[in-house]
Design a protein around this motif. Structure first.
Motif, mmCIF file in Angstrom:
data_model
loop_
_atom_site.group_PDB
_atom_site.id
_atom_site.type_symbol
_atom_site.label_atom_id
_atom_site.label_comp_id
_atom_site.label_asym_id
_atom_site.label_seq_id
_atom_site.Cartn_x
_atom_site.Cartn_y
_atom_site.Cartn_z
ATOM 1 N N HIS A 115 0.843 -1.219 0.000
ATOM 2 C CA HIS A 115 0.000 0.000 0.000
ATOM 3 C C HIS A 115 0.870 1.259 0.000
ATOM 4 O O HIS A 115 0.582 2.217 -0.715
ATOM 5 C CB HIS A 115 -0.923 0.007 1.220
ATOM 6 N N SER A 118 1.902 2.249 -3.391
ATOM 7 C CA SER A 118 0.879 2.381 -4.444
ATOM 8 C C SER A 118 0.853 3.766 -5.085
ATOM 9 O O SER A 118 0.357 3.917 -6.209
ATOM 10 C CB SER A 118 -0.504 2.014 -3.892
ATOM 11 N N PRO A 293 -3.232 7.278 -4.760
ATOM 12 C CA PRO A 293 -2.945 6.452 -5.931
ATOM 13 C C PRO A 293 -3.701 7.000 -7.146
ATOM 14 O O PRO A 293 -4.828 7.488 -7.015
ATOM 15 C CB PRO A 293 -3.464 5.068 -5.517
ATOM 16 N N TYR A 298 -5.907 1.110 -7.516
ATOM 17 C CA TYR A 298 -4.635 1.000 -6.794
ATOM 18 C C TYR A 298 -4.806 1.360 -5.306
ATOM 19 O O TYR A 298 -3.868 1.240 -4.529
ATOM 20 C CB TYR A 298 -3.565 1.909 -7.398
ATOM 21 N N MET A 305 0.821 -3.003 -6.700
ATOM 22 C CA MET A 305 1.540 -2.364 -5.583
ATOM 23 C C MET A 305 2.550 -3.340 -4.960
ATOM 24 O O MET A 305 3.593 -2.930 -4.452
ATOM 25 C CB MET A 305 0.546 -1.848 -4.524
#
Ligand code: KG4
Ligand code: ZN
Length: 350
Positions: A115, A118, A293, A298, A305
């Motif tokens: 994350h 991302s 993102p 995403y 990611m």
């Protein structure tokens, strides 16, 4: 460096091909969301069973979308945790098998590091360090100060529910769908965010931690004590509840920026970063560039990611390239960003 990524930590089965941590050549996501929508939540056994059915077609689709073959791939990046154990095993077993079939190294990626990365996917300009990253999903809510992809400091975390979990639980109390974030956001667009006051958690405390479980309890009592039918106030309740969650997230970012004046950018990632009300509130109140993102796909779980995080891990920490891997349902956040590359002890190396 072209990396093939796999992500199966919750109910998604995802595969992607990403070049140099930014250019997404393909990103395929199969989700059993419609099944779980009816059930009101994810059933781990059922999620893993469906992932087993999806994994091979999803892998094949990632290659056909990118018009690539295995000879174009330099490494496989895989989410090794945290997540649902059965789901993780589907992904890690696939990664392990494909790596040995094609003679490729594996890079184990903490889901949260995925994350955090991302915002690099298809970014029009290169993100800058140091950045402050709010990572808010259904499983975690964390605030990071990051000086590189693999170095940084965890400034605050939730003490109870995650922000996405608060949306999910609130949605269920309001009689709305699962997942709760998009359902509450849609309902809230018809409502008045100032109609109900949900007091901010830990406002007086000098903390960068979060707490959302009190908010959910407060919503339950407000619904119980309503004088009129819930249908008449649902939109106002959804808007006020969404406002309270976002207010807490944004106030922690403001507080963190006061403490970290060298910050160049603010990043917001994870499923909750898809929330438009949150994005507007951040744009209004934060003076630094705020990055989310570039695509909503995403924000929520995806394999691009993971492939991108694998690339940056391999660049900054070449020892991250492994020949064997383990799966961990519960993975300490300390292993998401390596201050001194303390790889999780349970992860065997060749
Ligand atoms: O990152 P993610 O796909 O999975 C986890 O790692 O948990 O995040 C899913 C969470 C769910 O709790 C969902 O309700 C929330 O993200 N979410 C949203 C929105 N879209 C998804 N929350 C608020 N607003 C949204 N638009
Ligand atoms: Zn996630």
């Amino acid at each position: 460096m072209r990396i093939f990524g796999i992500e199966t930590s919750c109910d998604e089965t995802a595969a992607a091909i990403v070049t140099d941590g930014t250019h997404v050549e393909s990103s395929v996501i199969a989700t059993s969301r419609t099944v779980f929508k009816e059930l009101g939540g994810v059933i781990p056994e059922e999620a893993a069973r469906r992932q087993l059915q999806c994994i091979i077609p999803v892998v094949q689709r990632a290659f056909s979308d990118a018009k690539r073959s295995w000879k174009d791939i330099d490494a496989i990046a895989i989410t090794y945790g945290p997540g649902l154990l059965g789901s993780l095993i589907v992904g890690t077993t696939a990664a392990r098998t494909l790596a040995s079939l094609h003679g490729l190294p594996v890079i184990c990626v903490h889901h949260t590091l995925g994350h955090l990365t991302s915002t690099w996917l298809d970014a029009k300009s290169s993100p800058q360090f140091p950045c402050l990253t709010l990572s808010a999903s259904g499983g975690h809510t964390d605030l990071w100060y990051r000086t590189s992809h693999t170095t940084g400091e965890l400034l605050g975390s939730t003490r109870d529910d995650a922000a996405g979990e608060a949306f999910d639980k609130g949605s269920s109390l309001l009689g709305l769908a699962y997942p709760g974030g998009p359902a509450i956001a849609a309902c809230a667009s018809e409502g008045d965010a100032s109609a109900f006051r949900f007091s901010a958690a830990m406002r007086e405390e000098d903390t960068l931690d979060f707490s959302f479980s009190g908010l959910k309890t407060a919503l339950r009592y407000v619904i119980r004590d309503l004088k009129e039918p819930l249908e008449m106030r649902r939109a106002d309740l959804a808007a006020s509840f969404q406002h309270a969650i976002c207010e807490q997230l944004v106030s922690r970012v403001e507080r963190a920026l006061d403490l970290q004046p060298a910050t160049l950018e603010v990043h917001v990632v994870g499923g909750v970063s898809a929330n438009l009300y949150l994005r507007q509130m951040l744009k209004k109140r934060i003076r630094l560039p705020v990055r989310t993102p570039v695509s909503l796909s995403y924000c929520t779980d995806n394999a691009a990611m993971i492939a991108a995080a694998g690339f940056f891990l391999a660049q900054e920490r070449p020892e991250a390239l492994l020949r064997t891997l383990a799966t961990q349902a519960s993975t300490p956040l300390s292993s998401a960003i390596f201050r001194d590359l303390s790889m999780p002890a349970a992860m065997p190396r060749e």
